[in-house]
Design a protein around this motif. Structure first.
Motif, PDB file in Angstrom:
ATOM      1  N   ILE A  72       0.843  -1.207   0.000  1.00  0.00           N
ATOM      2  CA  ILE A  72       0.000   0.000   0.000  1.00  0.00           C
ATOM      3  C   ILE A  72       0.874   1.251   0.000  1.00  0.00           C
ATOM      4  CG2 ILE A  72      -1.742   1.322   1.267  1.00  0.00           C
ATOM      5  CD1 ILE A  72      -2.702  -1.333   2.489  1.00  0.00           C
ATOM      6  N   LEU A  73       1.858   1.268   0.892  1.00  0.00           N
ATOM      7  CA  LEU A  73       2.622   2.496   1.097  1.00  0.00           C
ATOM      8  C   LEU A  73       3.525   2.839  -0.076  1.00  0.00           C
ATOM      9  CD1 LEU A  73       4.090   3.706   4.423  1.00  0.00           C
ATOM     10  CD2 LEU A  73       5.439   3.930   2.348  1.00  0.00           C
ATOM     11  N   GLN A  74       4.228   1.870  -0.620  1.00  0.00           N
ATOM     12  CA  GLN A  74       5.184   2.179  -1.691  1.00  0.00           C
ATOM     13  C   GLN A  74       4.505   2.802  -2.911  1.00  0.00           C
ATOM     14  OE1 GLN A  74       8.373   2.348  -1.837  1.00  0.00           O
ATOM     15  NE2 GLN A  74       9.194   1.111  -0.171  1.00  0.00           N
ATOM     16  N   PRO A  75       3.436   2.203  -3.477  1.00  0.00           N
ATOM     17  CA  PRO A  75       2.809   2.849  -4.641  1.00  0.00           C
ATOM     18  C   PRO A  75       2.161   4.185  -4.304  1.00  0.00           C
ATOM     19  CG  PRO A  75       1.587   0.878  -3.985  1.00  0.00           C
ATOM     20  CD  PRO A  75       2.861   0.879  -3.214  1.00  0.00           C
ATOM     21  N   THR A  76       1.617   4.296  -3.077  1.00  0.00           N
ATOM     22  CA  THR A  76       1.002   5.566  -2.671  1.00  0.00           C
ATOM     23  C   THR A  76       2.056   6.665  -2.599  1.00  0.00           C
ATOM     24  OG1 THR A  76      -0.667   4.368  -1.381  1.00  0.00           O
ATOM     25  CG2 THR A  76      -0.393   6.708  -0.907  1.00  0.00           C
ATOM     26  N   ALA A  77       3.182   6.359  -1.967  1.00  0.00           N
ATOM     27  CA  ALA A  77       4.269   7.339  -1.876  1.00  0.00           C
ATOM     28  C   ALA A  77       4.820   7.666  -3.256  1.00  0.00           C
ATOM     29  CB  ALA A  77       5.378   6.805  -0.969  1.00  0.00           C
ATOM     30  N   ARG A  78       4.971   6.650  -4.086  1.00  0.00           N
ATOM     31  CA  ARG A  78       5.524   6.864  -5.428  1.00  0.00           C
ATOM     32  C   ARG A  78       4.614   7.776  -6.255  1.00  0.00           C
ATOM     33  NH1 ARG A  78       6.727   2.024  -6.135  1.00  0.00           N
ATOM     34  NH2 ARG A  78       4.810   1.317  -7.125  1.00  0.00           N
ATOM     35  N   ASN A  79       3.313   7.570  -6.157  1.00  0.00           N
ATOM     36  CA  ASN A  79       2.373   8.403  -6.922  1.00  0.00           C
ATOM     37  C   ASN A  79       2.410   9.857  -6.493  1.00  0.00           C
ATOM     38  OD1 ASN A  79       1.500   6.226  -8.436  1.00  0.00           O
ATOM     39  ND2 ASN A  79      -0.257   5.790  -7.123  1.00  0.00           N
ATOM     40  N   LEU A  80       2.817  10.099  -5.250  1.00  0.00           N
ATOM     41  CA  LEU A  80       2.919  11.472  -4.738  1.00  0.00           C
ATOM     42  C   LEU A  80       4.351  12.008  -4.813  1.00  0.00           C
ATOM     43  CD1 LEU A  80       0.683  11.026  -1.551  1.00  0.00           C
ATOM     44  CD2 LEU A  80       0.097  12.386  -3.574  1.00  0.00           C
ATOM     45  N   SER A  81       5.252  11.192  -5.333  1.00  0.00           N
ATOM     46  CA  SER A  81       6.688  11.531  -5.367  1.00  0.00           C
ATOM     47  C   SER A  81       7.226  11.803  -3.970  1.00  0.00           C
ATOM     48  CB  SER A  81       6.932  12.751  -6.275  1.00  0.00           C
ATOM     49  OG  SER A  81       6.565  12.454  -7.603  1.00  0.00           O
ATOM     50  N   LEU A  82       6.727  11.035  -2.990  1.00  0.00           N
ATOM     51  CA  LEU A  82       7.194  11.154  -1.612  1.00  0.00           C
ATOM     52  C   LEU A  82       8.278  10.125  -1.337  1.00  0.00           C
ATOM     53  CD1 LEU A  82       4.082  11.570   0.745  1.00  0.00           C
ATOM     54  CD2 LEU A  82       5.841  13.261   0.244  1.00  0.00           C
ATOM     55  N   ASP A  83       9.181  10.471  -0.463  1.00  0.00           N
ATOM     56  CA  ASP A  83      10.238   9.578  -0.015  1.00  0.00           C
ATOM     57  C   ASP A  83       9.637   8.550   0.950  1.00  0.00           C
ATOM     58  OD1 ASP A  83      12.493   8.352   0.981  1.00  0.00           O
ATOM     59  OD2 ASP A  83      13.230  10.126   2.039  1.00  0.00           O
ATOM     60  N   ALA A  84       9.580   7.271   0.540  1.00  0.00           N
ATOM     61  CA  ALA A  84       8.974   6.231   1.376  1.00  0.00           C
ATOM     62  C   ALA A  84       9.697   6.079   2.711  1.00  0.00           C
ATOM     63  CB  ALA A  84       8.961   4.903   0.633  1.00  0.00           C
ATOM     64  N   ALA A  85      11.018   6.279   2.721  1.00  0.00           N
ATOM     65  CA  ALA A  85      11.775   6.187   3.971  1.00  0.00           C
ATOM     66  C   ALA A  85      11.292   7.234   4.975  1.00  0.00           C
ATOM     67  CB  ALA A  85      13.268   6.361   3.701  1.00  0.00           C
ATOM     68  N   TRP A  86      10.993   8.427   4.491  1.00  0.00           N
ATOM     69  CA  TRP A  86      10.484   9.492   5.354  1.00  0.00           C
ATOM     70  C   TRP A  86       9.098   9.129   5.891  1.00  0.00           C
ATOM     71  CZ3 TRP A  86       7.556  14.288   3.491  1.00  0.00           C
ATOM     72  CH2 TRP A  86       7.371  15.200   4.540  1.00  0.00           C
ATOM     73  N   VAL A  87       8.247   8.572   5.028  1.00  0.00           N
ATOM     74  CA  VAL A  87       6.903   8.184   5.465  1.00  0.00           C
ATOM     75  C   VAL A  87       6.990   7.113   6.546  1.00  0.00           C
ATOM     76  CG1 VAL A  87       4.669   7.259   4.776  1.00  0.00           C
ATOM     77  CG2 VAL A  87       5.931   8.753   3.207  1.00  0.00           C
TER      78      VAL A  87
END
Length: 241
Positions: A72-87
């Motif tokens: 869930i988190l990886q594609p969601t972060a990727r779609n927002l161009s967010l750093d998954a490590a930060w999330v």
């Protein structure tokens, strides 16, 4: 530990934690790691993290920095161009991965989203059927929390430090603290200048967590100083990690 598990099954977390901690009191470091693994297998990630953190000479970083709900988190972060490590760093600080977590002021779920914030973000992203109980749904909580992180990040000129402070203390306070700057300041120095001790500790922990997650994800050493970057005065661009 079996008794603790019975309390957890009854959703009596404080009682379960007391039993769990009592069971840990005389364990060796290898036994602590085994207990942490037992917690993982029973989907008690918060207990896994806290148990693994007790070791001093033997370490298992997959226990200390778990990355659940990756699908869930990886594609969601990727779609927002967010750093998954930060999330993940923020979630680890906010809830220790307890999806049913609820704070004394009403923040709920993995990312401890406030009901009013959840309603506002839901309206912004077109989630029209939002109700407060949805904050304990993992997918909804991650969707709302990451979108809010993205919003405060954009408002903070791309600075994870300022956005993290905003997530904890509110965007207005974060802007105020930035507004006091007359010249660029190292991120580490800026963090120590935050007047609220809770937010100061929160930002330290989230950014440290994010650095550790990035090291695990990228399989190479990371620089906390580089991630903290430079905080620029309002009207200028902050240094990115």
């Amino acid at each position: 530990m079996r008794q603790a598990m019975k309390f957890y099954q009854l959703r009596l977390r404080p009682e379960g934690n007391r039993e769990w901690n009592w069971a840990l009191r005389s364990l060796s470091e290898r036994q602590l790691l085994a207990a942490a693994e037992y917690a993982r297998r029973n989907e008690l990630l918060e207990r896994m993290v806290e148990t693994s953190l007790r070791t001093r000479t033997e370490f298992d970083y997959s226990q200390r920095f778990p990355a659940p709900h990756n699908e869930i988190l990886q594609p969601t972060a990727r779609n927002l161009s967010l750093d998954a490590a930060w999330v993940y760093g923020l979630i680890r600080q906010e809830s220790r991965f307890i999806s049913e977590a609820r704070s004394g002021v009403g923040a709920a779920g993995l990312m401890q989203v406030m009901p009013a914030t959840g309603k506002w973000v839901a309206a912004k992203i077109g989630l029209g059927d939002f109700v407060h109980s949805m904050l304990h749904d993992v997918r909804t909580n991650i969707t709302l929390g990451t979108n809010y992180m993205n919003m405060v990040l954009e408002n903070a000129g791309g600075s994870q430090v300022l956005a993290t402070a905003a997530y904890n203390a509110g965007p207005t306070r974060s802007r105020t603290w930035r507004g006091l700057l007359e010249a660029p300041m190292e991120g580490a120095v800026f963090v120590e200048s935050i007047p609220y001790s809770e937010t100061r500790t929160y930002v330290r922990n989230v950014m440290s967590n994010a650095t550790n997650y990035a090291a695990l994800f990228e399989r190479r050493p990371q620089s906390l100083k580089a991630r903290l970057g430079t905080i620029a005065p309002r009207g200028a661009s902050s240094g990115l990690p």
